[in-house]
Design an enzyme around this catalytic site. Structure first.
Site, mmCIF file in Angstrom:
data_model
loop_
_atom_site.group_PDB
_atom_site.id
_atom_site.type_symbol
_atom_site.label_atom_id
_atom_site.label_comp_id
_atom_site.label_asym_id
_atom_site.label_seq_id
_atom_site.Cartn_x
_atom_site.Cartn_y
_atom_site.Cartn_z
ATOM 1 N N ASP A 95 25.979 19.276 8.456
ATOM 2 C CA ASP A 95 27.535 19.320 9.030
ATOM 3 C C ASP A 95 28.225 20.316 8.410
ATOM 4 O OD1 ASP A 95 29.417 17.548 10.861
ATOM 5 O OD2 ASP A 95 30.404 17.989 8.576
ATOM 6 N N ASP A 129 35.086 28.792 16.412
ATOM 7 C CA ASP A 129 33.796 29.318 17.239
ATOM 8 C C ASP A 129 33.041 30.459 16.726
ATOM 9 O OD1 ASP A 129 34.601 27.281 19.000
ATOM 10 O OD2 ASP A 129 35.351 28.601 20.657
ATOM 11 N N ASN A 131 39.614 24.758 11.923
ATOM 12 C CA ASN A 131 40.292 24.748 13.287
ATOM 13 C C ASN A 131 41.624 24.695 13.095
ATOM 14 O OD1 ASN A 131 38.080 25.581 14.973
ATOM 15 N ND2 ASN A 131 37.370 23.096 15.314
ATOM 16 N N GLU A 161 30.008 20.317 15.028
ATOM 17 C CA GLU A 161 29.578 21.159 13.839
ATOM 18 C C GLU A 161 28.497 20.721 13.267
ATOM 19 O OE1 GLU A 161 33.073 18.413 12.485
ATOM 20 O OE2 GLU A 161 32.403 19.460 14.227
#
Length: 378
Positions: free
Chosen positions: A243, A260, A251, A286
Site C-alpha cells: 500500500d 494517477d 491526492n 493504492e
C-alpha cells in the site's frame, strides 16, 4: 469387415487431418475422369473410332491423377507449393482433360462440356479470383481451339452450328463463373476484414477484462484467476500486499492527476522488476498484490526492497523533489487453494503492522510471531 474398410480408408486417405481433406479433394475429380472415358468408349463402340487415341488418353490422364494423388498423399505437395492442395495445377490438368476428350469425342461431345463449369466451380472456393479468371479464359480458348480445328472437317451446317453453340454456351458459362469468383473474392475480403476487426475487438475486451485501465497491471479479478490456477496446481507461492504510504495526502495536496501518475509510475516499475519473476496486480485503490511462485519470503522481501529503493531515488512529475514515494508491505505464504483467502488476509494484516510500525517497511509471517516488524530503509 468394418475393420478392414477402416484400414483401407487409412491407407488410401491417410490419418484424419488437413492432408486427408486435401487427398479427398484430389480424388473428387476421378469419377468425372472415369465418366469421360466411359463416354469415349461408347463413342468407340458406336462409331468405330480408333482405339489407340483413347488408350493414350486413358494412360496419360490416369497417370496425371496418380501423380497428383501421390504428391498430396505423401505430403510432397506441402514442400513444393504454398498451396498444398495444388488446386491450380489440378484444375488446369482437369480442364485440359475435358478439352482433349472433346477433341476425341463424336456426337456425344456436348455432354463433356458440362464438366468444364463444374471443374471451374471448385476453383471459386480454392483459388483467388485472378486465377479463376485465368482458368476461365484457358477453358474458353481451349474449347474454341478445338472447335476451330474441327471446322474444316465439318461438312454439314448443323454440325458447325452445334460446335459453335456449344463453344458460345461454354464461354458464357465460364465467364459468368469468373465474374462470380470476383464477387466471392470481395465477400471473402470483407469477411477477413470483419474477422480481423472482431479479433482485435475481442483482444481489447480481453485486455479490459484482465487489465487495470490506469496502470496496465492485472486487475483484481484476473489476479484471483491466476492465483486459483497456481493454487490448484499445488504450486507454493509467496504473496505480498503493498500500500502506497500517504497517498491520500498526495491526492489532497497535489491533485488526483498527480496521484494517477504516481500509481502509473509505481505500476511500471513494479512490472519491470517482477514481470519475469512473478505477477503484479492493482488490488484496489493504492494497493498492489505481488505473487511469486516457488519463492520464499526472503527473495520477495529483497525484490520489494529493490522496488522501494528505485521509487525513493526517482522524481515524479507534479511532485516536489523533496517528496518521495514509499510503500508498506505485508508478506505471507500460500501452500494450497483452501488457504488462498487466508493467505491474502495474512498479507493484509502484515501490511497493517508495517503501517503501524512507521511505514516504509515490510512485515511478514516471521514478524507476526514477534509482533515486531523490522523497520527497513524507506
Amino acid at each position: 469387415m468394418h475393420g478392414s474398410l477402416h484400414t483401407a480408408g487409412l491407407r488410401l486417405l491417410g490419418p484424419p487431418g488437413r492432408r486427408r481433406m486435401r487427398v479427398q479433394q484430389t480424388l473428387l475429380g476421378m469419377p468425372a475422369l472415369l465418366l469421360m472415358q466411359c463416354l469415349l468408349l461408347v463413342e468407340h463402340r458406336v462409331s468405330g473410332a480408333p482405339l489407340a487415341p483413347l488408350v493414350a488418353y486413358a494412360v496419360i490422364t490416369w497417370a496425371g491423377c496418380a501423380i497428383f494423388y501421390g504428391l498430396v498423399r505423401s505430403g510432397w505437395s506441402e514442400r513444393l507449393s504454398s498451396e498444398p492442395s495444388l488446386s491450380l495445377p489440378q484444375m488446369t490438368f482437369a480442364m485440359g482433360c475435358v478439352v482433349w476428350a472433346y477433341w476425341l469425342a463424336g456426337p456425344l461431345r456436348p455432354a463433356l462440356l458440362l464438366l468444364m463449369p463444374l471443374t471451374l466451380s471448385f476453383g471459386v472456393f480454392a483459388l483467388d479470383d485472378r486465377r479463376v479468371r485465368t482458368l476461365s479464359a484457358l477453358g474458353i480458348v481451349g474449347v474454341g481451339g478445338v472447335v476451330a480445328l474441327r471446322l474444316p472437317a465439318q461438312s454439314a451446317w448443323p454440325d458447325v452450328a452445334l460446335d459453335l453453340s456449344m463453344w458460345l454456351f461454354t464461354a458464357v458459362t465460364l465467364a459468368s463463373i469468373g465474374v462470380l469468383a470476383r464477387r466471392l473474392a470481395r465477400m471473402r475480403e470483407r469477411l477477413r476484414a470483419q474477422k480481423s476487426e472482431l479479433r482485435d475487438a475481442l483482444a481489447r475486451i480481453q485486455l479490459l477484462a484482465t487489465r487495470d485501465a490506469l496502470t496496465g497491471l492485472l486487475n483484481r479479478r484476473a489476479m484471483m484467476e491466476q492465483l486459483q490456477a497456481l493454487a490448484r496446481s499445488r504450486q507454493p507461492m509467496t504473496l505480498a500486499l503493498a500500500d502506497l504510504d500517504r497517498f491520500k495526502q498526495i491526492n489532497d495536496e497535489h491533485g488526483h492527476a498527480v496521484g494517477d501518475r504516481v500509481l502509473q509510475a509505481f505500476g511500471q516499475r513494479a512490472q519491470q522488476l517482477f514481470g519475469e519473476a512473478g505477477l503484479v496486480a492493482r488490488w484496489g485503490g493504492e494497493e498492489f498484490l505481488f505473487v511469486m511462485p516457488h519463492a520464499d519470503e526472503t527473495l520477495l522481501r529483497m525484490l520489494l526492497e529493490q522496488l522501494r529503493s528505485t521509487l525513493a531515488g526517482s522524481a515524479h512529475e507534479g511532485l516536489p523533489v523533496s517528496v518521495r514515494i514509499g510503500f508498506s508491505a505485508g508478506v505471507a505464504r500460500c501452500q494450497a487453494l483452501a488457504e488462498l483467502e487466508e493467505a491474502i488476509e495474512r498479507a493484509d494484516q502484515a501490511m497493517y503492522r508495517a503501517k503501524v510500525a512507521g511505514r516504509g517497511c515490510t512485515s511478514g509471517q516471521a514478524a507476526a510471531a514477534a509482533q515486531d516488524p523490522v523497520r527497513e530503509p524507506a
